[in-house]
Design a protein around this motif. Structure first.
Motif, PDB file in Angstrom:
ATOM      1  N   GLN A 135     -22.779 -39.102-111.042  1.00  0.00           N
ATOM      2  CA  GLN A 135     -21.624 -39.164-111.938  1.00  0.00           C
ATOM      3  C   GLN A 135     -21.776 -40.215-113.028  1.00  0.00           C
ATOM      4  OE1 GLN A 135     -18.831 -37.290-112.266  1.00  0.00           O
ATOM      5  NE2 GLN A 135     -19.776 -35.876-110.804  1.00  0.00           N
ATOM      6  N   ASP A 136     -22.513 -41.284-112.727  1.00  0.00           N
ATOM      7  CA  ASP A 136     -22.657 -42.351-113.715  1.00  0.00           C
ATOM      8  C   ASP A 136     -23.942 -42.218-114.530  1.00  0.00           C
ATOM      9  OD1 ASP A 136     -24.397 -42.868-111.640  1.00  0.00           O
ATOM     10  OD2 ASP A 136     -23.907 -45.005-111.481  1.00  0.00           O
TER      11      ASP A 136
ATOM     12  N   LYS B  76     -26.391 -41.601-117.432  1.00  0.00           N
ATOM     13  CA  LYS B  76     -26.077 -41.788-118.847  1.00  0.00           C
ATOM     14  C   LYS B  76     -27.099 -41.076-119.732  1.00  0.00           C
ATOM     15  CE  LYS B  76     -25.082 -45.443-122.245  1.00  0.00           C
ATOM     16  NZ  LYS B  76     -26.019 -45.068-123.300  1.00  0.00           N
TER      17      LYS B  76
ATOM     18  N   SER C 180     -18.444 -33.318-121.693  1.00  0.00           N
ATOM     19  CA  SER C 180     -17.472 -34.123-120.941  1.00  0.00           C
ATOM     20  C   SER C 180     -18.086 -34.650-119.647  1.00  0.00           C
ATOM     21  CB  SER C 180     -16.235 -33.282-120.616  1.00  0.00           C
ATOM     22  OG  SER C 180     -15.629 -32.788-121.777  1.00  0.00           O
TER      23      SER C 180
ATOM     24  N   HIS D 239     -19.786 -37.876-120.110  1.00  0.00           N
ATOM     25  CA  HIS D 239     -18.992 -38.948-120.707  1.00  0.00           C
ATOM     26  C   HIS D 239     -19.049 -38.977-122.235  1.00  0.00           C
ATOM     27  CE1 HIS D 239     -19.067 -40.030-116.499  1.00  0.00           C
ATOM     28  NE2 HIS D 239     -20.372 -40.253-116.560  1.00  0.00           N
ATOM     29  N   ASN D 240     -19.154 -37.812-122.854  1.00  0.00           N
ATOM     30  CA  ASN D 240     -18.984 -37.654-124.298  1.00  0.00           C
ATOM     31  C   ASN D 240     -19.895 -38.538-125.162  1.00  0.00           C
ATOM     32  OD1 ASN D 240     -16.648 -35.719-124.291  1.00  0.00           O
ATOM     33  ND2 ASN D 240     -15.724 -37.417-123.144  1.00  0.00           N
TER      34      ASN D 240
END
Length: 511
Positions: free
Chosen positions: A123-124, A126, A145, A148-149
């Motif tokens: 989830q994190d 990048k 999304s 994290h856009n």
């Protein structure tokens, strides 16, 4: 010394970024176009993760990861019949077929292991940037999304289609910008302008109100999360890199954040394999290259068509190198058959004199770059429009795919080979295609790194991206002025009526 290194890194924007590259259009040729850009970014020092329908036998480089949406082409061959698309052959049906293909793609992709693999990243995790090929389906916008856009750059190996031009609020003049599924030039008759207007806005309405909402709803289910409206999502894209070049395409207005990178896929020539090298060495009178690209199978030809082509080729002094998907019997001595051929390297060989092509955008760009005149056999989508432009520029001859005879095939080939105007015209066209301060690939990499270094270049965005359609086109202003004009007319009418009452001439009595 440390200051020098620091300045070098700042000036060149060279740092190792994590880039997610999503290429959801199922087309081997489009994957190869995207792969060229991806590998150039890898060579620049970035880590690229590519989500695609195509396979890589091995990682090309350690920082290039390919996630494949598996078995897609096997699925589409059973549920999407390209032969039917070709046979239908009208503009409206071609537009509908493209949107049907997007729907089929989304329904399949969301059930695939490849999709789940990327969805299940931590989830994190990048990504510093997402590059998204928006040529076809856009249902994978959910990954924007999901990660994290980060900044997003849109790209296409295609032309600037009407609905994409509309979404990016680029000027859209149907009076001289022909729809890609037509054969119109940029100088249209009244009837052509009327039909072009209908085709253009049919494409836009279909995308905006049917295709995109469907993809949005299926994406919400697949990502199991609320997602921003897909039409609104385009407003947040940093740039749009498009595969156009005005040496080949008609001149059209482009906003500053829409960057032409036409011919990005064209690479330096590589040596031919030994068997091909032998073919070229023995071709005293030159080589004719025949290929219908990656999406049209040779099965499109009937046995009679194949025999007619072979009969024509047997009468030529040139050697014919033919990309053909199956084996053939009774092949003339001057014909070389192979299931796969390095197109760019063959077109770039000095002995290649003619290209018989389906007129796909990538193929025609490579032929123009290497100054090889063409005989075009277009079938569907943009191929007919590409053919019309090539004829308009005097670098190709049209061959009807529904009427192959010895006479028209032989006539088309000999016309291009024997008439020097085709070679002259395409040589001039090639010079214009190459005459830039930098290459289209360098241009694409520059803008990718510009966004990585500075974020979305808002200074390139026209205010239109945040305006409603009626404001962009001053519909409210025209209505206001019309209302004022009607009001003035009414006032003038009332003044006339009043003046008739006050200045009414008295009747004169006569005895």
């Amino acid at each position: 010394m440390i200051q020098i290194v620091y300045m070098f890194l700042v000036l060149h924007g060279v740092y190792s970024a994590n880039i997610l590259y999503i290429a959801p259009l199922g087309s081997p040729s489009h994957y190869l176009w995207n792969k060229v850009l991806a590998l150039e970014l890898v060579a620049t020092g970035h880590n690229v993760t590519m989500l695609t329908h195509d396979y890589e036998k091995k990682d090309v480089l350690t920082n290039y990861t390919v996630i494949t949406i598996e078995d897609f082409y096997e699925h589409t061959s059973k549920h999407f019949y390209i032969e039917d698309v070709i046979l239908k052959g009208n503009t409206i049906q071609n537009i509908l077929d493209l949107h049907d293909y997007a729907k089929l793609t989304c329904d399949y992709d969301f059930q695939s292991a490849g999709f789940q693999k990327l969805l299940n990243y931590p989830q994190d995790f990048k990504f510093d940037l997402i590059i998204f090929d928006i040529t076809g389906p856009i249902c994978l916008y959910g990954f924007i999304s999901r990660f994290h856009n980060p900044p997003v750059i849109a790209i296409t190996a295609f032309t600037l289609s009407p609905h994409l031009s509309y979404l990016f609020t680029n000027p859209l003049y149907t009076s001289y910008m022909p729809h890609f599924a037509t054969t119109y030039s940029n100088k249209m008759t009244f009837l052509e302008r009327t039909l072009n207007f209908i085709y253009t806005y049919f494409d836009i309405v279909l995308a905006m109100y049917i295709s995109f909402p469907y993809q949005h709803q299926t994406a919400i289910v697949a990502f199991n999360a609320p997602l921003p409206d897909f039409v609104e999502t385009h407003k947040n894209f940093s740039l749009f890199l498009i595969n156009t070049d005005f040496a080949m395409d008609y001149p059209t207005p482009l906003l500053p954040n829409i960057i032409p990178v036409g011919g990005l896929q064209i690479q330096p020539l590589k040596p031919l394999s030994q068997d091909l090298e032998n073919v070229f060495n023995h071709a005293e009178h030159g080589v004719i290259f025949f290929s219908l690209g990656t999406n049209i199978n040779s099965k499109i030809f009937t046995d009679e068509d194949i025999n007619t082509f072979l009969n024509v080729f047997s009468k030529l002094q040139e050697v014919v190198v033919w990309k053909f998907n199956d084996s053939l019997q009774n092949v003339p001595k001057n014909v070389f058959i192979s299931k796969w051929l390095p197109q760019n390297d063959i077109l770039g060989h000095p002995k290649t004199k003619l290209f018989i092509t389906h007129c796909g955008r990538l193929s025609t760009q490579e032929a123009i770059y290497h100054a090889v005149p063409m005989v075009g056999i277009p079938y569907f989508i943009d191929q007919n429009e590409n053919m019309a432009r090539l004829i308009n520029k005097g670098v190709a001859v049209y061959l009807n795919n529904k009427h192959f005879t010895f006479g028209n095939i032989h006539g088309a080939i000999t016309e291009v080979l024997r008439n020097p105007k085709y070679k002259y015209n395409i040589k001039k066209m090639s010079e214009k295609f190459k005459n830039y301060i930098n290459s289209p690939l360098d241009r694409a990499v520059f803008w990718v790194e510009h966004v990585l270094a500075y974020g979305a270049p808002d200074y390139l965005n026209a205010p239109s991206r945040d305006m409603k359609f009626y404001k962009i086109n001053n519909v409210d202003v025209f209505l206001f002025l019309l209302l004022c004009l009607l009001l003035l007319c009414y006032i003038f009418y009332c003044v006339l009526q009043i003046s008739k009452i006050f200045f009414k001439q008295p009747k004169i009595k006569t005895n």
